[in-house]
Write a protein that holds these residues in place. Structure first.
Motif, short mmCIF file in Angstrom:
data_model
loop_
_atom_site.label_atom_id
_atom_site.label_comp_id
_atom_site.label_asym_id
_atom_site.label_seq_id
_atom_site.Cartn_x
_atom_site.Cartn_y
_atom_site.Cartn_z
N GLY A 367 88.79 21.19 -1.20
CA GLY A 367 89.38 20.97 -2.52
C GLY A 367 88.41 20.63 -3.62
O GLY A 367 88.81 20.48 -4.77
N LEU A 368 87.11 20.52 -3.32
CA LEU A 368 86.17 20.09 -4.35
C LEU A 368 85.97 21.12 -5.46
O LEU A 368 85.74 20.76 -6.61
N ASP A 369 86.07 22.41 -5.12
CA ASP A 369 85.95 23.44 -6.16
C ASP A 369 87.09 23.32 -7.16
O ASP A 369 86.89 23.43 -8.38
N GLY A 370 88.28 23.10 -6.65
CA GLY A 370 89.42 22.94 -7.56
C GLY A 370 89.31 21.69 -8.40
O GLY A 370 89.68 21.68 -9.59
N ILE A 371 88.80 20.60 -7.80
CA ILE A 371 88.59 19.37 -8.57
C ILE A 371 87.58 19.60 -9.69
O ILE A 371 87.76 19.15 -10.82
N SER A 372 86.50 20.34 -9.38
CA SER A 372 85.48 20.63 -10.39
C SER A 372 86.06 21.44 -11.54
O SER A 372 85.78 21.17 -12.72
N ARG A 373 86.87 22.45 -11.22
CA ARG A 373 87.46 23.27 -12.28
C ARG A 373 88.40 22.43 -13.15
O ARG A 373 88.41 22.55 -14.38
N GLY A 379 86.52 18.53 -20.04
CA GLY A 379 85.23 17.99 -20.44
C GLY A 379 84.69 16.93 -19.51
O GLY A 379 83.81 16.15 -19.90
N GLY A 380 85.18 16.88 -18.28
CA GLY A 380 84.71 15.91 -17.32
C GLY A 380 83.66 16.48 -16.39
O GLY A 380 83.22 17.63 -16.54
N SER A 381 83.25 15.67 -15.41
CA SER A 381 82.22 16.11 -14.47
C SER A 381 82.52 15.56 -13.09
O SER A 381 83.23 14.56 -12.93
N VAL A 382 81.96 16.25 -12.09
CA VAL A 382 82.11 15.85 -10.69
C VAL A 382 80.72 15.75 -10.08
O VAL A 382 79.89 16.65 -10.25
N GLU A 383 80.48 14.66 -9.37
CA GLU A 383 79.20 14.45 -8.69
C GLU A 383 79.47 14.19 -7.20
O GLU A 383 80.31 13.34 -6.87
N VAL A 384 78.79 14.94 -6.36
CA VAL A 384 78.93 14.79 -4.91
C VAL A 384 77.64 14.21 -4.35
O VAL A 384 76.55 14.75 -4.60
N GLN A 385 77.78 13.11 -3.63
CA GLN A 385 76.62 12.43 -3.04
C GLN A 385 76.77 12.43 -1.52
O GLN A 385 77.75 11.92 -0.98
N ARG A 386 75.79 13.04 -0.85
CA ARG A 386 75.82 13.11 0.61
C ARG A 386 74.73 12.21 1.18
O ARG A 386 73.58 12.27 0.74
N GLY A 387 75.11 11.40 2.10
CA GLY A 387 74.15 10.61 2.84
C GLY A 387 74.28 10.89 4.32
O GLY A 387 75.15 11.66 4.75
N LYS A 388 73.42 10.26 5.10
CA LYS A 388 73.46 10.50 6.54
C LYS A 388 74.77 10.04 7.14
O LYS A 388 75.34 10.70 8.01
N ASN A 389 75.26 8.91 6.67
CA ASN A 389 76.49 8.34 7.22
C ASN A 389 77.56 8.08 6.15
O ASN A 389 78.50 7.34 6.40
N GLU A 390 77.37 8.67 4.96
CA GLU A 390 78.31 8.39 3.87
C GLU A 390 78.48 9.61 3.00
O GLU A 390 77.53 10.37 2.77
N PHE A 391 79.69 9.82 2.50
CA PHE A 391 80.00 10.94 1.62
C PHE A 391 80.77 10.36 0.43
O PHE A 391 81.76 9.65 0.60
N THR A 392 80.30 10.67 -0.80
CA THR A 392 80.89 10.09 -2.00
C THR A 392 81.17 11.18 -3.02
O THR A 392 80.37 12.10 -3.20
N VAL A 393 82.34 11.08 -3.66
CA VAL A 393 82.72 11.96 -4.76
C VAL A 393 82.96 11.08 -5.98
O VAL A 393 83.74 10.11 -5.92
N VAL A 394 82.29 11.40 -7.08
CA VAL A 394 82.43 10.65 -8.33
C VAL A 394 82.96 11.61 -9.39
O VAL A 394 82.36 12.66 -9.65
N VAL A 395 84.08 11.26 -10.00
CA VAL A 395 84.71 12.07 -11.04
C VAL A 395 84.75 11.25 -12.32
O VAL A 395 85.27 10.14 -12.33
N SER A 396 84.21 11.83 -13.40
CA SER A 396 84.24 11.18 -14.71
C SER A 396 84.99 12.09 -15.68
O SER A 396 84.70 13.29 -15.76
#
Length: 414
Positions: A367-373, A379-396
């Motif tokens: 669903g991240l492509d749809g969230i980005s669109r 006029g917002g933005s989506v940031e995806v942060q991947r770590g070894k043991n953590e996954f984060t999605v930031v939407v502004s």
């Protein structure tokens, strides 16, 4: 006999009884706890009676077996009375003879039989007294019946202690007397607590129905005011156009254009009204997401800004639902954190979770492509942060994204 159901008045006893049955299901767990506690005490009394009977060398094994089987029959009879009590209404009679006569007779028969075998008055009286406590007494009458039953049991225990040699069965005798004297009071207290919960549950359901009715009336009023006004205007404009058609064609066409504009205005007003009723406050959206994650076994927590209800719900609502679904599908399932905070002129929504061990580094979730669109359209933005043991999605998203979404939503452009 006809099988057709006959309508009954809204305030009739039949309607009240059906409502009682339906509402009681919401607190059924408490009911079964109550039943289990009462049955535990009753089985303890049957066991104590068996100990007293078995302690007498003159009693044959058949008598001991008869007391045990009779005790189980008495417990089953009280279960039938308890089930009937659960579905009671305030307007029901004290005794429903067709359904309760047999359990009462079984209690009486067991009491007489066990009392004769044991030679104890308290054993003979308790089964029937306990069954009488389960009838549909009124609240004040039930307390007086309890006091009378408890006083009678104490008096019978004193009589048995003075008239019978109970030294050889001291342990069983003490347990029998203790449980017998306590059981009626415990029964009345448990049923009182159940009645309180049932009334609270019915009150909650009535409040919910009243709120739903008020909401329907509000919706009906809004729709009537909106559509009634516009339809009346359109009708007048069309009537005027019809009269002007043969006299002044240009004026008639102007009225037709005005009617068309009124129809478009009514359509937009209807869409705005529907959007307002479809919108769920973001605080509730995040609370629902946390409940859903916890129901799936994930340790979820959330941090929500005090002014979260001012955030653009039309944009962030679907984002919250989609990211929660992605956590359920692709997350590790151990923990998740959600937050929605205000930052200057924008709102920041963040969701983090433990990464699943079998998830590849390039797997962003379906669903991240749809969230980005969706966020890009306002006029917002989506940031995806991947770590070894953590996954984060930031939407502004901008604080005014709701207004932008109303303009750019392709579903509204007809």
């Amino acid at each position: 006999m006809s099988n057709k159901s006959t309508p009954v008045p809204a305030g009739s006893a039949a309607v009240a009884e059906r409502g009682s049955l339906r509402l009681a299901r919401g607190v059924s767990a408490t009911w079964w706890y109550t039943v289990a506690a009462l049955l535990f005490f009753e089985l303890g009394i049957v066991l104590a009676t068996l100990l007293v009977v078995a302690s007498s060398p003159a009693q044959p094994p058949v008598a001991i077996a008869g007391v045990g089987l009779g005790g189980l029959a008495w417990v089953a009879a009280t279960v039938a009375l308890l089930i009937d009590y659960r579905h009671r209404t305030d307007s029901a009679p004290l005794v429903r003879w067709r359904r309760q006569l047999l359990p009462l007779l079984l209690s009486l028969a067991y009491g007489v039989t066990a009392g004769a075998v044991c030679g104890l008055w308290i054993v003979g009286a308790l089964p029937l007294l306990q069954s009488l406590m389960l009838l549909n007494w009124q609240s004040g009458v039930r307390v007086r019946a309890l006091l009378a039953a408890t006083g009678l049991l104490v008096a019978l225990a004193v009589i048995d202690a003075n008239a019978t040699d109970v030294g050889t069965a001291a342990s069983g005798w003490g347990l029998l007397v203790s449980f017998s004297v306590i059981l009626p009071a415990m029964t009345v207290a448990s049923l009182w607590w159940w009645d309180v919960l049932a009334r609270l549950d019915r009150a909650r359901a009535s409040e919910s129905r009243l709120a739903a009715t008020q909401e329907r009336l509000r919706v009906a009023t809004d729709v009537h005011d909106l559509q009634g006004h516009h339809l009346q205007v359109v009708a007048l404009q069309l009537e005027l156009a019809e009269r002007l058609m043969t006299k002044d064609t240009d004026a008639a066409l102007e009225q037709l254009r005005a009617a068309r504009a009124s129809v478009a205005e009514a359509q937009q007003g209807t869409r705005d009204l529907a959007l307002r009723f479809r919108s769920v406050p973001l605080r509730d959206e995040i609370a629902n997401a946390v409940d859903l994650l916890r129901a799936a076994g994930t340790a979820a927590e959330a941090r929500v800004d005090e002014d979260a209800d001012r955030a653009p719900a039309s944009v962030l609502g679907p984002v919250i639902r989609e990211t929660t679904t992605n956590v359920l599908r692709h997350g590790g399932g151990h923990w998740a954190r959600l937050s929605l905070v205000r930052q200057a002129e924008s709102w920041r929504y963040e969701i983090s979770n433990d990464a699943a061990s079998d998830t590849s580094a390039s797997d962003d979730g379906s669903g991240l492509d749809g969230i980005s669109r969706r966020t890009a359209e306002v006029g917002g933005s989506v940031e995806v942060q991947r770590g070894k043991n953590e996954f984060t999605v930031v939407v502004s998203v901008p604080a005014v994204a709701d207004a932008v979404a109303d303009v750019t939503d392709p579903g509204e452009q007809r």
